[in-house]
Design a protein around this motif. Structure first.
Motif, PDB file in Angstrom:
ATOM      1  N   GLY A 192      -3.857   9.483   6.827  1.00  0.00           N
ATOM      2  CA  GLY A 192      -2.991   8.933   7.856  1.00  0.00           C
ATOM      3  C   GLY A 192      -2.363   7.611   7.457  1.00  0.00           C
ATOM      4  O   GLY A 192      -2.205   6.718   8.280  1.00  0.00           O
ATOM      5  N   TYR A 193      -1.980   7.499   6.198  1.00  0.00           N
ATOM      6  CA  TYR A 193      -1.392   6.264   5.664  1.00  0.00           C
ATOM      7  C   TYR A 193       0.102   6.493   5.493  1.00  0.00           C
ATOM      8  O   TYR A 193       0.513   7.383   4.749  1.00  0.00           O
ATOM      9  CB  TYR A 193      -2.047   5.919   4.329  1.00  0.00           C
ATOM     10  CG  TYR A 193      -1.645   4.588   3.769  1.00  0.00           C
ATOM     11  CD1 TYR A 193      -2.276   3.431   4.195  1.00  0.00           C
ATOM     12  CD2 TYR A 193      -0.649   4.484   2.810  1.00  0.00           C
ATOM     13  CE1 TYR A 193      -1.920   2.196   3.677  1.00  0.00           C
ATOM     14  CE2 TYR A 193      -0.290   3.254   2.295  1.00  0.00           C
ATOM     15  CZ  TYR A 193      -0.922   2.118   2.725  1.00  0.00           C
ATOM     16  OH  TYR A 193      -0.562   0.900   2.210  1.00  0.00           O
ATOM     17  N   TYR A 194       0.920   5.692   6.174  1.00  0.00           N
ATOM     18  CA  TYR A 194       2.353   5.947   6.182  1.00  0.00           C
ATOM     19  C   TYR A 194       3.183   4.799   5.611  1.00  0.00           C
ATOM     20  O   TYR A 194       4.381   4.761   5.805  1.00  0.00           O
ATOM     21  CB  TYR A 194       2.806   6.284   7.604  1.00  0.00           C
ATOM     22  CG  TYR A 194       2.017   7.444   8.159  1.00  0.00           C
ATOM     23  CD1 TYR A 194       2.224   8.728   7.683  1.00  0.00           C
ATOM     24  CD2 TYR A 194       1.033   7.249   9.119  1.00  0.00           C
ATOM     25  CE1 TYR A 194       1.483   9.798   8.166  1.00  0.00           C
ATOM     26  CE2 TYR A 194       0.289   8.314   9.603  1.00  0.00           C
ATOM     27  CZ  TYR A 194       0.522   9.575   9.122  1.00  0.00           C
ATOM     28  OH  TYR A 194      -0.222  10.626   9.591  1.00  0.00           O
ATOM     29  N   GLU A 195       2.536   3.907   4.892  1.00  0.00           N
ATOM     30  CA  GLU A 195       3.262   2.809   4.255  1.00  0.00           C
ATOM     31  C   GLU A 195       3.953   3.327   2.993  1.00  0.00           C
ATOM     32  O   GLU A 195       3.545   4.326   2.406  1.00  0.00           O
ATOM     33  CB  GLU A 195       2.295   1.681   3.890  1.00  0.00           C
ATOM     34  CG  GLU A 195       1.515   1.125   5.054  1.00  0.00           C
ATOM     35  CD  GLU A 195       2.382   0.437   6.085  1.00  0.00           C
ATOM     36  OE1 GLU A 195       3.352  -0.230   5.688  1.00  0.00           O
ATOM     37  OE2 GLU A 195       2.095   0.563   7.285  1.00  0.00           O
ATOM     38  N   ASP A 196       4.999   2.615   2.553  1.00  0.00           N
ATOM     39  CA  ASP A 196       5.724   3.023   1.342  1.00  0.00           C
ATOM     40  C   ASP A 196       4.927   2.778   0.065  1.00  0.00           C
ATOM     41  O   ASP A 196       4.980   3.569  -0.867  1.00  0.00           O
ATOM     42  CB  ASP A 196       7.067   2.293   1.254  1.00  0.00           C
ATOM     43  CG  ASP A 196       8.046   2.772   2.318  1.00  0.00           C
ATOM     44  OD1 ASP A 196       7.929   3.939   2.744  1.00  0.00           O
ATOM     45  OD2 ASP A 196       8.907   1.987   2.720  1.00  0.00           O
ATOM     46  N   VAL A 197       4.201   1.677   0.026  1.00  0.00           N
ATOM     47  CA  VAL A 197       3.436   1.322  -1.170  1.00  0.00           C
ATOM     48  C   VAL A 197       2.098   2.062  -1.135  1.00  0.00           C
ATOM     49  O   VAL A 197       1.347   1.954  -0.167  1.00  0.00           O
ATOM     50  CB  VAL A 197       3.204  -0.205  -1.248  1.00  0.00           C
ATOM     51  CG1 VAL A 197       2.352  -0.555  -2.453  1.00  0.00           C
ATOM     52  CG2 VAL A 197       4.535  -0.933  -1.284  1.00  0.00           C
ATOM     53  N   PHE A 198       1.811   2.812  -2.206  1.00  0.00           N
ATOM     54  CA  PHE A 198       0.566   3.573  -2.261  1.00  0.00           C
ATOM     55  C   PHE A 198      -0.591   2.628  -2.557  1.00  0.00           C
ATOM     56  O   PHE A 198      -0.509   1.788  -3.452  1.00  0.00           O
ATOM     57  CB  PHE A 198       0.657   4.647  -3.351  1.00  0.00           C
ATOM     58  CG  PHE A 198      -0.443   5.652  -3.275  1.00  0.00           C
ATOM     59  CD1 PHE A 198      -0.398   6.667  -2.339  1.00  0.00           C
ATOM     60  CD2 PHE A 198      -1.527   5.577  -4.114  1.00  0.00           C
ATOM     61  CE1 PHE A 198      -1.412   7.608  -2.259  1.00  0.00           C
ATOM     62  CE2 PHE A 198      -2.546   6.500  -4.042  1.00  0.00           C
ATOM     63  CZ  PHE A 198      -2.491   7.518  -3.112  1.00  0.00           C
TER      64      PHE A 198
END
Length: 112
Positions: free
Chosen positions: A33-39
């Motif tokens: 559930g991670y929706y940030e651009d930076v992995f």
């Protein structure tokens, strides 16, 4: 991450490696559930391991097949490559959730 994959699989084509990396990252982001651009760097090792497993299956031309018997024609499919990383992925989810609570001012009160 490409360099890390190439260390483990020096014969892999760069375009294939990049596609497998992208696929693994997308699946991991959805799972946690991670929706940030930076992995997140904490999850990069899982990506590398999953990419190597995906590539191994591609090389065997048996993507998703765990075992096969010719005499009985029995094929067992692997449910999900990420299953073996559930513990690590759940720990990451908890960490992100706790950080979000702290930022929002709703940090947990812990009794020792």
């Amino acid at each position: 991450m490409l360099n890390r994959v190439l260390i483990r699989k020096p014969d892999i084509d760069n375009d294939i490696a990049e596609e497998l990396i992208r696929t693994a990252k997308d699946r991991i982001k959805l799972r946690v559930g991670y929706y940030e651009d930076v992995f997140p760097s904490e999850l990069e090792s899982i990506v590398v391991e999953v990419v190597c497993a995906m590539y191994n299956r591609m090389q065997l031309n048996q993507e998703g097949v765990d075992s096969e018997r010719v005499d009985v024609f029995s094929v067992k499919f692997i449910a999900n490559l990420l299953d073996e990383y559930d513990e690590e992925l759940e720990a990451f989810k908890r960490k992100v959730h706790e950080e979000e609570l702290e930022v929002s001012g709703h940090a947990k009160l812990r009794f020792l």
